[in-house]
Motif scaffolding. Structure first.
Motif, mmCIF file in Angstrom:
data_model
loop_
_atom_site.group_PDB
_atom_site.id
_atom_site.type_symbol
_atom_site.label_atom_id
_atom_site.label_comp_id
_atom_site.label_asym_id
_atom_site.label_seq_id
_atom_site.Cartn_x
_atom_site.Cartn_y
_atom_site.Cartn_z
ATOM 1 N N ALA A 336 -10.020 3.158 -17.168
ATOM 2 C CA ALA A 336 -10.194 3.948 -15.947
ATOM 3 C C ALA A 336 -8.945 3.881 -15.084
ATOM 4 O O ALA A 336 -8.141 2.952 -15.210
ATOM 5 N N ASP A 337 -8.818 4.862 -14.206
ATOM 6 C CA ASP A 337 -7.682 4.909 -13.282
ATOM 7 C C ASP A 337 -8.213 5.061 -11.858
ATOM 8 O O ASP A 337 -8.396 6.179 -11.368
ATOM 9 N N PRO A 338 -8.486 3.937 -11.189
ATOM 10 C CA PRO A 338 -9.119 4.025 -9.863
ATOM 11 C C PRO A 338 -8.258 4.714 -8.814
ATOM 12 O O PRO A 338 -8.778 5.294 -7.870
ATOM 13 N N LYS A 339 -6.924 4.650 -8.986
ATOM 14 C CA LYS A 339 -6.033 5.227 -7.977
ATOM 15 C C LYS A 339 -6.244 6.731 -7.813
ATOM 16 O O LYS A 339 -6.018 7.282 -6.744
ATOM 17 N N HIS A 340 -6.636 7.400 -8.897
ATOM 18 C CA HIS A 340 -6.812 8.849 -8.847
ATOM 19 C C HIS A 340 -8.279 9.246 -8.723
ATOM 20 O O HIS A 340 -8.639 10.400 -8.948
ATOM 21 N N SER A 341 -9.113 8.280 -8.391
ATOM 22 C CA SER A 341 -10.531 8.562 -8.170
ATOM 23 C C SER A 341 -10.906 8.129 -6.758
ATOM 24 O O SER A 341 -10.051 7.715 -5.983
ATOM 25 N N GLN A 355 -1.379 -16.053 2.133
ATOM 26 C CA GLN A 355 -1.775 -16.042 3.544
ATOM 27 C C GLN A 355 -2.563 -14.767 3.872
ATOM 28 O O GLN A 355 -2.433 -13.752 3.181
ATOM 29 N N VAL A 356 -3.351 -14.849 4.947
ATOM 30 C CA VAL A 356 -4.089 -13.670 5.412
ATOM 31 C C VAL A 356 -3.116 -12.532 5.726
ATOM 32 O O VAL A 356 -3.398 -11.363 5.468
ATOM 33 N N SER A 357 -1.936 -12.896 6.254
ATOM 34 C CA SER A 357 -0.931 -11.872 6.589
ATOM 35 C C SER A 357 -0.452 -11.135 5.339
ATOM 36 O O SER A 357 -0.214 -9.921 5.373
ATOM 37 N N ASP A 358 -0.326 -11.868 4.199
ATOM 38 C CA ASP A 358 0.050 -11.222 2.934
ATOM 39 C C ASP A 358 -1.017 -10.217 2.510
ATOM 40 O O ASP A 358 -0.715 -9.121 2.030
ATOM 41 N N LEU A 359 -2.245 -10.627 2.694
ATOM 42 C CA LEU A 359 -3.381 -9.791 2.338
ATOM 43 C C LEU A 359 -3.378 -8.506 3.161
ATOM 44 O O LEU A 359 -3.452 -7.388 2.617
ATOM 45 N N ARG A 360 -3.239 -8.655 4.473
ATOM 46 C CA ARG A 360 -3.276 -7.480 5.370
ATOM 47 C C ARG A 360 -2.086 -6.558 5.122
ATOM 48 O O ARG A 360 -2.220 -5.335 5.129
ATOM 49 N N ARG A 361 -0.896 -7.175 4.915
ATOM 50 C CA ARG A 361 0.306 -6.365 4.674
ATOM 51 C C ARG A 361 0.142 -5.482 3.438
ATOM 52 O O ARG A 361 0.486 -4.302 3.447
ATOM 53 N N ASN A 362 -0.426 -6.069 2.391
ATOM 54 C CA ASN A 362 -0.570 -5.313 1.145
ATOM 55 C C ASN A 362 -1.658 -4.257 1.232
ATOM 56 O O ASN A 362 -1.534 -3.182 0.634
ATOM 57 N N ILE A 363 -2.722 -4.540 1.965
ATOM 58 C CA ILE A 363 -3.755 -3.510 2.162
ATOM 59 C C ILE A 363 -3.164 -2.314 2.901
ATOM 60 O O ILE A 363 -3.362 -1.159 2.508
ATOM 61 N N GLU A 364 -2.401 -2.585 3.959
ATOM 62 C CA GLU A 364 -1.764 -1.501 4.715
ATOM 63 C C GLU A 364 -0.765 -0.731 3.847
ATOM 64 O O GLU A 364 -0.642 0.488 3.953
ATOM 65 N N ARG A 365 -0.058 -1.440 2.970
ATOM 66 C CA ARG A 365 0.938 -0.805 2.091
ATOM 67 C C ARG A 365 0.266 0.109 1.056
ATOM 68 O O ARG A 365 0.766 1.191 0.753
ATOM 69 N N LEU A 366 -0.868 -0.348 0.522
ATOM 70 C CA LEU A 366 -1.515 0.401 -0.553
ATOM 71 C C LEU A 366 -2.459 1.492 -0.051
ATOM 72 O O LEU A 366 -2.721 2.470 -0.747
ATOM 73 N N PRO A 368 -2.399 4.123 1.926
ATOM 74 C CA PRO A 368 -2.096 5.565 1.866
ATOM 75 C C PRO A 368 -2.213 6.175 0.469
ATOM 76 O O PRO A 368 -2.438 7.381 0.336
ATOM 77 N N SER A 369 -2.082 5.353 -0.575
ATOM 78 C CA SER A 369 -2.113 5.902 -1.938
ATOM 79 C C SER A 369 -3.511 5.886 -2.550
ATOM 80 O O SER A 369 -3.714 6.337 -3.679
ATOM 81 N N LEU A 370 -4.492 5.351 -1.809
ATOM 82 C CA LEU A 370 -5.850 5.250 -2.337
ATOM 83 C C LEU A 370 -6.787 6.191 -1.584
ATOM 84 O O LEU A 370 -6.670 6.362 -0.375
ATOM 85 N N HIS A 371 -7.716 6.794 -2.307
ATOM 86 C CA HIS A 371 -8.658 7.750 -1.709
ATOM 87 C C HIS A 371 -9.992 7.064 -1.449
ATOM 88 O O HIS A 371 -10.705 6.700 -2.387
ATOM 89 N N PHE A 372 -10.325 6.884 -0.175
ATOM 90 C CA PHE A 372 -11.618 6.309 0.201
ATOM 91 C C PHE A 372 -12.532 7.415 0.724
ATOM 92 O O PHE A 372 -12.049 8.419 1.265
#
Length: 475
Positions: A336-341, A355-366, A368-372
């Motif tokens: 499956a390809d979740p990025k395009h679903s 760290q929590v900051s690493d977690l938040r930084r990566n969520i913010e980075r990713l 825009p490319s994910l469709h919720f």
């Protein structure tokens, strides 16, 4: 601390379960150097006083005496279970935790569900109750089974129904291994679709896993190592497919590497229940936050990293790569390809020095490319466990409630219909008491309805994002 019970059914379920217990012991041994029975161990193991012989009383504090897995092993053939009992894990299980027969289910869901299910019902219920009685706070049952065979699909889903009847308040997480298109069991589409109806109706969460994806991941790891493309040596014991350092000393079997991936998925899923962390995620939180509609409880999983390089310095770039990989097609445990679903929700379970900051930084980075879905744009659930897997400095398990599972279900439906249109092999099922042709039509109807629910969600993808109007505060 809460406890969980693992119910492993059929050949595949018991082989994966065997790898889970083996690697769980390795993980706890790496942390628990003094051999003390603590809350962490109690989540999946009892500490039994066997000095007086037999199944003695539980010991809740002090030195480890004899660890017994909180498990029930069920198979209608004796082979795999006997192998476990003759292997290095023999002392972790006792005869009161086993239910076996000799003739098997013959790759027939009806034999497993209708015949053996009713034949062994009382025995299964009694052993489940005994196992539950040893728990202070039973939170979850984990069922491990395959969808293609007879015992795993038929008896596995029968046990699922029993758990709902007997323990309605306890969560039911099911790890289901789906057959590939080139499966050697001709009747596997029938077995899988009949089992899917039961999963739709009785499971809280299902983690679908495809044999094909596991095979691809194993091949990818071996190719990377053999080609020397990694540019550095791979750290010993860090492969997600590895058995190194575990109690297993006999020759590895062909499926061990694939089964270790599933075992690692379960280890990471339960890490917050077993170890401390700055942001612990309980198992009930996964179901609560990731399943917005009762039938849409299929969670696509991905594991990263698949190995660790020997250089111990972990630049943040590599940490970020771990998060990116979790959303790439190559790391998913189904094709499956979740990025395009479309995402309904997503959980990130991080282990190790993150760290929590690493977690938040990566969520913010990713993000825009994910469709919720429009009504759950902030549908992230995160967990941080301070204890990394053995051989790693950090790891990530991503669980996505995503419409990318739909193609797997569509392909399964197509394979079912090819057989069903010709009524091929139906007579093998219909001669079992209690099995009628309506069972097939109801099962395919249930699967079609599930696919349609995913279609309706997919239809909303790409629509305008409307932010709710904010409360205006007069200054």
């Amino acid at each position: 601390m809460t406890q969980s019970v693992v119910v492993q059914v059929g050949q595949c379920g018991n082989q994966v379960g065997c790898r889970f217990w083996d690697l769980a012991l390795r993980e706890h041994a790496a942390v628990n150097k003094k051999g003390i029975y603590d809350e962490s161990l109690s989540s999946f193991f009892r500490n039994v006083d066997t000095r007086s012989g037999g199944d003695g009383p539980d010991i809740y504090k002090g030195k480890i005496c004899s660890l017994k897995a909180r498990a029930l092993l069920i198979d209608m053939e004796e082979g795999v279970v006997n192998e476990i009992l003759q292997g290095p894990l023999r002392d972790v299980f006792d005869s009161k935790q086993l239910i076996t027969d000799v003739s098997g289910s013959g790759n027939n869901w009806a034999v497993g569900h209708k015949l053996y299910g009713y034949q062994y019902r009382e025995n299964i219920v009694e052993k489940l109750r005994k196992t539950a009685e040893h728990c202070d706070c039973l939170q979850c049952f984990f069922i491990i089974h395959s969808m293609g065979g007879g015992t795993g699909s038929g008896l596995g889903t029968f046990v699922l129904n029993l758990l709902e009847d007997e323990f309605p308040e306890v969560y039911r997480f099911v790890t289901s291994v789906y057959p590939s298109g080139e499966d050697d069991v001709i009747t596997s589409p029938y077995n899988s679709v009949l089992a899917m109806k039961e999963l739709n109706e009785h499971a809280d969460c299902v983690l679908p896993i495809e044999n094909e994806s596991l095979f691809d991941i194993v091949n990818k790891i071996h190719q990377m190592i053999d080609s020397g493309k990694l540019g550095s040596t791979v750290k010993q014991n860090s492969l997600v497919t590895s058995s190194a350092g575990s109690t297993k000393t006999v020759q590895e079997k062909p499926f061990d590497a694939m089964n270790n991936i599933v075992a690692n998925l379960l280890l990471n899923l339960t890490s917050s229940a077993r170890f401390e962390g700055s942001l612990n995620m309980d198992l009930n939180e996964i179901s609560m936050n990731l399943v917005p509609f009762p039938r849409l409880h299929y969670l696509v999983s991905s594991l990263t990293p698949l190995y660790t390089l020997t250089d111990v310095n972990v630049p943040s770039r590599r940490l970020d790569q771990m998060f990116s990989d979790a959303f790439s097609r190559d790391h998913q445990l189904i094709q499956a390809d979740p990025k395009h679903s479309l995402y309904l929700a997503c959980a990130l379970l991080v282990r190790g020095n993150v760290q929590v900051s690493d977690l938040r930084r990566n969520i913010e980075r990713l993000k825009p490319s994910l469709h919720f879905v429009s009504w759950n744009q902030e549908g992230w659930k995160t967990g941080l466990c301070s204890v990394p897997p053995v051989g790693h400095s950090h790891s990530l398990l991503a669980l996505a409630n995503n419409t990318c599972v739909k193609p797997t279900f569509i392909e399964l439906k197509d394979r079912f219909m090819k057989l069903y249109k010709k009524k091929a092999h139906l007579h093998h099922y219909l001669h079992i008491d209690g099995m009628e042709q309506s069972c097939f039509s109801e099962a395919i109807s249930s699967l079609s309805d599930l696919i349609e629910e995913y279609n309706e969600l997919d239809a909303t993808k790409g629509g305008p994002r409307t932010d709710p109007s904010r409360l205006k505060i007069a200054v």
